[in-house]
Design a protein around this motif. Structure first.
Motif, PDB file in Angstrom:
ATOM      1  N   ASN A 227       9.683  -0.981  18.642  1.00 26.73           N
ATOM      2  CA  ASN A 227      10.695   0.071  18.776  1.00 26.73           C
ATOM      3  C   ASN A 227      10.010   1.425  18.601  1.00 26.73           C
ATOM      4  O   ASN A 227      10.125   2.080  17.563  1.00 26.73           O
ATOM      5  N   TYR A 228       9.297   1.855  19.630  1.00 24.62           N
ATOM      6  CA  TYR A 228       8.498   3.074  19.529  1.00 24.62           C
ATOM      7  C   TYR A 228       9.364   4.326  19.490  1.00 24.62           C
ATOM      8  O   TYR A 228       8.991   5.315  18.839  1.00 24.62           O
ATOM      9  N   ASP A 229      10.518   4.299  20.162  1.00 18.96           N
ATOM     10  CA  ASP A 229      11.414   5.456  20.066  1.00 18.96           C
ATOM     11  C   ASP A 229      11.943   5.601  18.639  1.00 18.96           C
ATOM     12  O   ASP A 229      12.066   6.719  18.128  1.00 18.96           O
ATOM     13  N   ALA A 232       9.226   7.042  16.585  1.00 18.47           N
ATOM     14  CA  ALA A 232       9.073   8.467  16.880  1.00 18.47           C
ATOM     15  C   ALA A 232      10.129   9.289  16.140  1.00 18.47           C
ATOM     16  O   ALA A 232       9.843  10.370  15.606  1.00 18.47           O
ATOM     17  N   ARG A 233      11.356   8.775  16.104  1.00 19.63           N
ATOM     18  CA  ARG A 233      12.403   9.483  15.350  1.00 19.63           C
ATOM     19  C   ARG A 233      12.047   9.541  13.870  1.00 19.63           C
ATOM     20  O   ARG A 233      12.184  10.596  13.223  1.00 19.63           O
ATOM     21  N   GLN A 256       2.261   3.176  25.456  1.00 19.79           N
ATOM     22  CA  GLN A 256       3.681   3.445  25.251  1.00 19.79           C
ATOM     23  C   GLN A 256       3.938   4.013  23.861  1.00 19.79           C
ATOM     24  O   GLN A 256       4.760   4.927  23.689  1.00 19.79           O
ATOM     25  N   ALA A 260       5.232   7.913  23.393  1.00 14.67           N
ATOM     26  CA  ALA A 260       6.488   8.131  22.671  1.00 14.67           C
ATOM     27  C   ALA A 260       6.328   9.073  21.484  1.00 14.67           C
ATOM     28  O   ALA A 260       7.326   9.534  20.919  1.00 14.67           O
ATOM     29  N   ALA A 262       4.971   8.138  18.619  1.00 13.23           N
ATOM     30  CA  ALA A 262       5.487   7.303  17.539  1.00 13.23           C
ATOM     31  C   ALA A 262       4.638   7.317  16.282  1.00 13.23           C
ATOM     32  O   ALA A 262       5.141   6.960  15.211  1.00 13.23           O
TER      33      ALA A 262
END
Length: 368
Positions: A227-229, A232-233, A256, A260, A262
């Motif tokens: 879950n790279y997004d 990143a968050r 990826q 992102a 991340a």
């Protein structure tokens, strides 16, 4: 120089970990031995190279992949054409997935072939990767998970007494981290690897509690690890540098992750993600994305040596080597690379620089 023979060798070395370990992602609760899967590749002209596959409790599956799938594809092929051979086997075997036992097996054979290439040319692997001006690297003591704060504190004291000034915990409880920071003081760098337990919201909540401990990085905080997004968050909002990558298996995974945004620190694991051939590409990719590589090496065989050579040749001045911190009954390389005062030597011999001690292999061999 053809590949003549590939052997998968399992060893199990008892260890004392400074107290009973809690159950973790890498092993069993109260584990008291470290299992390793070594690979020995022999060429038609008698050169031997050593590799290592990530395995732990998955060793039977990885061993079967080496013996039944990879070895038949590699025997008879050129030992010097490492890149083309590894690309060919990856393409042939992609239908079985791009992670897990097959990729771990490819990683071990790749590392062994780099060892052979270095021995055949009389050069250490770090020179084959472009050369290095460093003779030693800083390393950090990577502790097992204990859960109990007083046991964590005792092992932090042990590691500091052994000369380490960088420590990594595998705790998931705030009080255990608090105990480590209180014991270590403010001048010791502490990293925290939690092995992917939390949702993004849970990780944000935990990061607010962990922020006062001034962590160098928070490692693999989110499930699922790809879950790279979400990572990143967390990186944007947590106020703690983020590290991840030991569960990434291909160059596309790392691309990826980096695109992102991340991670602050990217952590390829050479015994999992394709060996030295793929590891060197991650260093280049990370440099292009202004990220720092901190190679994951929670093992102490040829996979560790691969990370030392790559970090020496391709890493930054701040590169750290992970040292699995518990007391093995015997070291695979004796004292050759055992850390002293928190540093580990970069081997200067040809290939990986040092071979496993045959007496240690013989004494702790697991017969199939």
């Amino acid at each position: 120089m053809k590949i003549a023979k590939i052997e998968a060798i399992v060893i199990s070395i008892p260890f004392a970990g400074g107290g009973k370990s809690a159950e973790t992602a890498w092993g069993k609760k109260d584990a008291n031995s470290a299992d390793s899967l070594l690979v020995k590749v022999t060429t038609s002209n008698g050169i031997t190279g050593w590799g290592e596959a990530f395995g732990f409790t998955a060793i039977p599956a990885v061993k079967a992949a080496i013996e039944q799938v990879l070895a038949p594809l590699c025997i008879g092929r050129s030992a010097a054409s490492i890149g083309p051979l590894m690309l060919d086997v990856q393409k042939r075997l992609h239908i079985f997935g791009r992670s897990g036992a097959i990729m771990f097996a490819i990683s071990a054979i790749d590392i062994a072939l780099w060892d052979i290439f270095g021995k055949a040319t009389g050069q250490p692997v770090h020179r084959l990767l472009g050369g290095s001006e460093v003779a030693e690297l800083r390393c950090y003591a990577s502790l097992v998970r204990y859960s109990e704060p007083q046991v964590v504190a005792a092992n932090v004291e042990r590691a500091l007494a052994d000369g380490f000034s960088h420590l990594k915990l595998h705790e998931i409880d705030v009080e255990a981290v608090r105990a480590a920071r209180k014991t270590a003081g403010d001048d010791v760098e502490i990293m925290l690897d939690v092995n992917c337990p939390w949702t993004v919201s849970e990780a944000l909540n935990m990061s607010s509690k962990l922020r006062p401990f001034n962590l160098r990085w928070l490692e693999e905080p989110i499930w699922p690890p790809e879950n790279y997004d979400g990572l990143a968050r967390l990186r944007r909002e947590a106020g703690i540098p983020i590290a991840a990558g030991e569960n990434a298996s291909t160059l596309m995974d790392f691309q990826q992750m980096l695109v992102a945004g991340a991670v602050d620190f990217v952590q390829p694991s050479p015994a999992k993600m394709g060996g030295i051939t793929e590891l060197q590409k991650v260093f280049a990719l990370a440099a292009a994305n202004n990220s720092t590589v901190m190679v994951h090496t929670f093992y102490d065989g040829p996979g560790l040596l691969a990370s030392i050579h790559a970090s020496a040749a391709l890493g930054s001045k701040g590169s750290l080597v992970e040292w699995r911190y518990f007391d093995l009954e015997a070291q695979l390389y004796g004292d050759a690379i055992f850390p002293k005062r928190g540093t580990i030597v970069v081997p200067q011999g040809s290939g990986l620089g040092v071979d496993p001690d045959p007496d240690v292999v013989r004494s702790f061999l697991v017969l199939s």
